[in-house]
Design a protein around this motif. Structure first.
Motif, PDB file in Angstrom:
ATOM      1  N   LEU A   1     -12.028   0.335   2.782  1.00 51.69           N
ATOM      2  CA  LEU A   1     -11.182   0.906   1.742  1.00 51.69           C
ATOM      3  C   LEU A   1     -11.555   0.272   0.407  1.00 51.69           C
ATOM      4  O   LEU A   1     -11.351  -0.927   0.196  1.00 51.69           O
ATOM      5  CB  LEU A   1      -9.710   0.664   2.059  1.00 51.69           C
TER       6      LEU A   1
ATOM      7  N   THR B   1      -1.033  -0.737  -4.380  1.00 54.66           N
ATOM      8  CA  THR B   1      -2.256   0.066  -4.362  1.00 54.66           C
ATOM      9  C   THR B   1      -1.991   1.421  -3.724  1.00 54.66           C
ATOM     10  O   THR B   1      -1.231   1.543  -2.764  1.00 54.66           O
ATOM     11  CB  THR B   1      -3.381  -0.641  -3.586  1.00 54.66           C
TER      12      THR B   1
ATOM     13  N   HIS C   1       0.829  -1.192   0.000  1.00 52.81           N
ATOM     14  CA  HIS C   1       0.000   0.000   0.000  1.00 52.81           C
ATOM     15  C   HIS C   1       0.870   1.251   0.000  1.00 52.81           C
ATOM     16  O   HIS C   1       1.835   1.349   0.748  1.00 52.81           O
ATOM     17  CB  HIS C   1      -0.885   0.057   1.251  1.00 52.81           C
TER      18      HIS C   1
ATOM     19  N   CYS D   1      -6.665   8.258   2.725  1.00 60.19           N
ATOM     20  CA  CYS D   1      -7.350   8.004   3.992  1.00 60.19           C
ATOM     21  C   CYS D   1      -7.154   9.255   4.841  1.00 60.19           C
ATOM     22  O   CYS D   1      -6.172   9.374   5.573  1.00 60.19           O
ATOM     23  CB  CYS D   1      -6.776   6.759   4.662  1.00 60.19           C
TER      24      CYS D   1
ATOM     25  N   GLY E   1      -9.699  -4.283  -3.233  1.00 63.80           N
ATOM     26  CA  GLY E   1      -9.729  -4.000  -1.810  1.00 63.80           C
ATOM     27  C   GLY E   1      -9.695  -5.195  -0.886  1.00 63.80           C
ATOM     28  O   GLY E   1      -9.888  -5.044   0.326  1.00 63.80           O
TER      29      GLY E   1
ATOM     30  N   LYS F   1     -10.612   6.209   0.106  1.00 62.36           N
ATOM     31  CA  LYS F   1     -10.851   5.645  -1.221  1.00 62.36           C
ATOM     32  C   LYS F   1      -9.552   5.134  -1.818  1.00 62.36           C
ATOM     33  O   LYS F   1      -8.474   5.635  -1.531  1.00 62.36           O
ATOM     34  CB  LYS F   1     -11.460   6.688  -2.154  1.00 62.36           C
ATOM     35  N   MET F   2      -9.674   4.104  -2.659  1.00 62.04           N
ATOM     36  CA  MET F   2      -8.553   3.650  -3.471  1.00 62.04           C
ATOM     37  C   MET F   2      -8.432   4.554  -4.688  1.00 62.04           C
ATOM     38  O   MET F   2      -9.437   5.010  -5.236  1.00 62.04           O
ATOM     39  CB  MET F   2      -8.760   2.194  -3.899  1.00 62.04           C
ATOM     40  N   THR F   3      -7.180   4.798  -5.109  1.00 59.08           N
ATOM     41  CA  THR F   3      -6.953   5.717  -6.219  1.00 59.08           C
ATOM     42  C   THR F   3      -6.149   5.118  -7.372  1.00 59.08           C
ATOM     43  O   THR F   3      -6.174   5.647  -8.476  1.00 59.08           O
ATOM     44  CB  THR F   3      -6.233   6.987  -5.724  1.00 59.08           C
TER      45      THR F   3
ATOM     46  N   TYR G   1      -3.991   4.876  -2.166  1.00 59.24           N
ATOM     47  CA  TYR G   1      -5.290   5.251  -1.611  1.00 59.24           C
ATOM     48  C   TYR G   1      -5.164   6.537  -0.819  1.00 59.24           C
ATOM     49  O   TYR G   1      -4.074   6.972  -0.449  1.00 59.24           O
ATOM     50  CB  TYR G   1      -5.826   4.137  -0.707  1.00 59.24           C
TER      51      TYR G   1
ATOM     52  N   TRP H   1     -12.899   1.418  -4.020  1.00 54.59           N
ATOM     53  CA  TRP H   1     -13.021   2.443  -5.039  1.00 54.59           C
ATOM     54  C   TRP H   1     -14.340   3.195  -4.872  1.00 54.59           C
ATOM     55  O   TRP H   1     -15.336   2.629  -4.416  1.00 54.59           O
ATOM     56  CB  TRP H   1     -12.976   1.819  -6.430  1.00 54.59           C
TER      57      TRP H   1
END
Length: 365
Positions: free
Chosen positions: A30, A107, A3, A111, A169, A122-124, A109, A32
């Protein structure tokens, strides 16, 4: 999975629910913000049609899951790299990018707790990287090429499904049969072909994060694999077995990479199979048939030994033993296969029917 994050204001941790596991930050799942994520495949890594087909199949299998989440896929990306704002897939020999793994999902994200304006979780971005030196094969049409069937190759598609699970996720799982554990032994086989698939545990995780698709998607399956033990973050899987009528061990013999159980003609035995409901709803009174075959391709044209009915709920992997009797009058040394077909009357509507039958090999004493 590794991450990378922006402005992290709270600890990211794995939260188990039922069997699947997923990531949580600031008390929020967590995931999309959208239900569709586009993947860009590296032009060099996926120039060959066989590898394009393998990656396309991996995405297609994910898109049969019962949640709202879907991947889309494009080829020809000439600028793959981590952290460039694109979701990409490629092969690499870079030890920094691989971090010691045969494949890895990086990944990105956010937060963030903005205090006054609220939380953003969100995941980016996701980047999936495969080690070019790993013994991957894009083919699963011939099971004998695979590690667990006497071959020397790891199935690329099972690993891709695993890493794409991280991409939406999901975390590793080490306490049930599932593709987020040891992926190359989470596979459906009937006849000479092996079929990688998402499976119950991961489908349930996708439904938790993204909700059910509409209309509801249903899928039943069976396999000759089951949970074996935990290996760190991963589940190890072993093949199911044939037992004596009282559950005792039988002598075995390895032939062409598979374990054959030594039985007598006319003997009553217990056969073990794993059943999964990877759909959105519990399926009650599902017809299941046990068959006797002269080859490892199990169909309803084979000799039916008995029928049962099962109640198959999602969120649970059903591994069980059932009693069958071997036909009499079989020649000593002959090879046969005991098969099972879930929904052998084809009474249930499913997203695919190609994962409903499998086998266990036997040799007559």
């Amino acid at each position: 999975m590794k991450h990378l994050f922006l402005f992290l204001m709270s600890l990211l941790f794995v939260l188990p629910a039922s069997a699947y596991q997923y990531w949580v930050c600031l008390d929020r799942d967590l995931k999309w913000e959208t239900n569709t994520v586009h993947l860009r495949a590296g032009a060099v890594s996926f120039a060959n049609a066989s590898w394009q087909n393998a990656l396309s199949t991996s995405v297609s299998r994910w898109n049969q899951n019962p949640s709202k989440f879907r991947y889309t896929l494009g080829f020809g990306d000439t600028g793959v790299r981590r952290g460039n704002g694109e979701n990409e897939v490629w092969f690499s020999s870079d030890p920094d990018a691989l971090d010691g793994a045969p494949a890895i999902a990086w990944t990105w994200y956010e937060c963030i707790d903005y205090w006054i304006f609220g939380k953003t979780v969100k995941m980016t971005e996701v980047d999936v990287i495969f080690d070019v030196a790993e013994a991957y094969t894009p083919f699963v049409s011939n099971k004998s090429s695979l590690w667990e069937y006497g071959g020397s190759n790891r199935p690329f598609i099972t690993t891709a499904i695993h890493e794409l699970g991280h991409g939406l996720g999901l975390a590793h799982v080490n306490y049930t049969y599932n593709v987020m554990g040891s992926d190359w032994t989470h596979i459906h086989v009937n006849g000479s072909s092996a079929r990688p698939y998402v499976g119950e545990d991961t489908s349930a995780g996708a439904r938790h994060l993204y909700g059910n698709a509409s209309p509801l998607i249903q899928d039943l399956s069976t396999t000759h694999w089951k949970y074996g033990s935990a290996d760190g973050e991963y589940s190890d899987h072993v093949k199911t077995k044939v037992y004596t009528s009282t559950g005792g061990a039988l002598a075995t013999e390895t032939i062409n990479g598979e374990t054959y159980y030594r039985v007598n003609a006319g003997q009553t035995v217990q056969v073990e199979f794993t059943f999964e409901n990877s759909g959105a709803s519990t399926q009650s009174s599902v017809p299941v048939g046990f068959y006797f075959s002269t080859n490892d391709l199990i169909t309803t044209l084979d000799t039916k030994l008995r029928s049962i009915v099962l109640n198959l709920a999602p969120d649970f992997v059903h591994t069980r033993k059932d009693t069958v009797t071997i036909p009499s009058g079989l020649a000593s040394g002959s090879l046969r296969w005991i098969g099972v077909i879930v929904d052998d009357t084809n009474s249930r509507s499913e997203v695919t029917e190609t994962n409903n039958a499998t086998y266990l090999p036997i040799k007559i004493n």
